[in-house]
Design a protein around this motif. Structure first.
Motif, PDB file in Angstrom:
ATOM      1  N   GLU A 168      15.157 -26.135  38.351  1.00 18.86           N
ATOM      2  CA  GLU A 168      14.569 -24.479  38.132  1.00 18.86           C
ATOM      3  C   GLU A 168      14.785 -24.031  39.093  1.00 18.86           C
ATOM      4  O   GLU A 168      15.363 -22.831  38.949  1.00 18.86           O
ATOM      5  N   ASP A 169      14.832 -24.007  40.493  1.00 19.32           N
ATOM      6  CA  ASP A 169      15.826 -23.586  41.291  1.00 19.32           C
ATOM      7  C   ASP A 169      17.272 -23.248  40.413  1.00 19.32           C
ATOM      8  O   ASP A 169      17.530 -21.850  41.340  1.00 19.32           O
ATOM      9  N   GLN A 202       6.182 -11.589  28.808  1.00 22.23           N
ATOM     10  CA  GLN A 202       5.107 -12.221  29.203  1.00 22.23           C
ATOM     11  C   GLN A 202       5.912 -13.880  29.183  1.00 22.23           C
ATOM     12  O   GLN A 202       6.626 -14.089  27.841  1.00 22.23           O
ATOM     13  N   ALA A 203       5.409 -14.685  29.885  1.00 21.53           N
ATOM     14  CA  ALA A 203       6.454 -15.865  29.557  1.00 21.53           C
ATOM     15  C   ALA A 203       5.307 -16.853  28.628  1.00 21.53           C
ATOM     16  O   ALA A 203       4.387 -16.647  28.319  1.00 21.53           O
ATOM     17  N   ASP A 204       6.552 -18.022  28.027  1.00 25.61           N
ATOM     18  CA  ASP A 204       5.200 -18.990  26.740  1.00 25.61           C
ATOM     19  C   ASP A 204       4.405 -19.442  27.368  1.00 25.61           C
ATOM     20  O   ASP A 204       5.053 -19.898  28.472  1.00 25.61           O
ATOM     21  N   GLN A 215      11.797 -16.298  32.898  1.00 20.88           N
ATOM     22  CA  GLN A 215      11.117 -15.137  32.049  1.00 20.88           C
ATOM     23  C   GLN A 215       9.857 -15.025  33.475  1.00 20.88           C
ATOM     24  O   GLN A 215       9.233 -14.160  33.662  1.00 20.88           O
ATOM     25  N   THR A 216       9.372 -16.229  34.431  1.00 18.11           N
ATOM     26  CA  THR A 216       8.112 -17.209  34.513  1.00 18.11           C
ATOM     27  C   THR A 216       8.891 -16.184  36.032  1.00 18.11           C
ATOM     28  O   THR A 216       7.738 -15.421  37.038  1.00 18.11           O
TER      29      THR A 216
END
Length: 183
Positions: free
Chosen positions: A72-73, A96-98, A12-13
């Motif tokens: 993350e990647d 929106q991300a948390d 999401q980010t």
């Protein structure tokens, strides 16, 4: 397929980047919209991720793209590959991300920049520049990063005009900063 909450937050980010890479793969004219995002990623030293995205743009689609990437990647590259196979799996950039996930990382960067880390300062400048182009609370957060760097810690000043999600993110950042530099 079930995606962990943490991975979902990462997806999401980075939804705008993930979406734009898939668009650029499907339509070469979209590449020009992707290039500024890739440049910003390079400036933040995300070279391994950018290299993988370049490989995807050149047609590579195998699992070897995930080797030697941080978690993350890997999540970002997997989301791109899945999105190419099934566009319904793409994260929605409007969601929106948390805020609780982003706060520790932002606080660490602010803390590092305040203690002379020029890379953290540059990364924050790049993030703020990106954020002010996004509507809503992210735009406001991008606008207050400089205040946070200058030591402003009053939530009433920092949260002015933000919605509940933005306010919570700022409060979480302030809480993390307080833990990093107790008075």
């Amino acid at each position: 397929m079930s995606i962990s909450e943490r991975d979902q937050q990462i997806r999401q980010t980075h939804a705008p980047l993930i979406q734009q890479v898939v668009k650029a793969c499907l339509n070469a004219e979209e590449r020009q919209r992707l290039e500024p995002m890739l440049q910003m990623a390079r400036e933040q030293n995300w070279h391994a991720l950018v290299d993988r995205i370049e490989s995807i743009l050149q047609g590579q689609r195998d699992e070897s793209l995930l080797l030697n990437l941080d978690e993350e990647d890997q999540v970002i590259v997997q989301a791109i590959l899945q999105g190419l196979q099934n566009p319904e799996t793409l994260p929605d950039p409007e969601v929106q991300a948390d805020p609780t996930i982003a706060a520790p990382g932002l606080a660490q960067m602010i803390h590092a920049a305040n203690h002379g880390n020029s890379e953290a300062l540059q990364a924050l400048a790049n993030m703020a520049e990106y954020m002010i182009q996004v509507p809503g609370d992210m735009r406001q957060l991008g606008g207050i990063i400089n205040r946070l760097l200058q030591g402003e810690r009053d939530p009433d000043v920092l949260c002015k005009g933000m919605g509940p999600s933005g306010e919570q993110l700022v409060l979480n950042i302030l809480e993390e900063l307080n833990q990093l530099s107790p008075q």
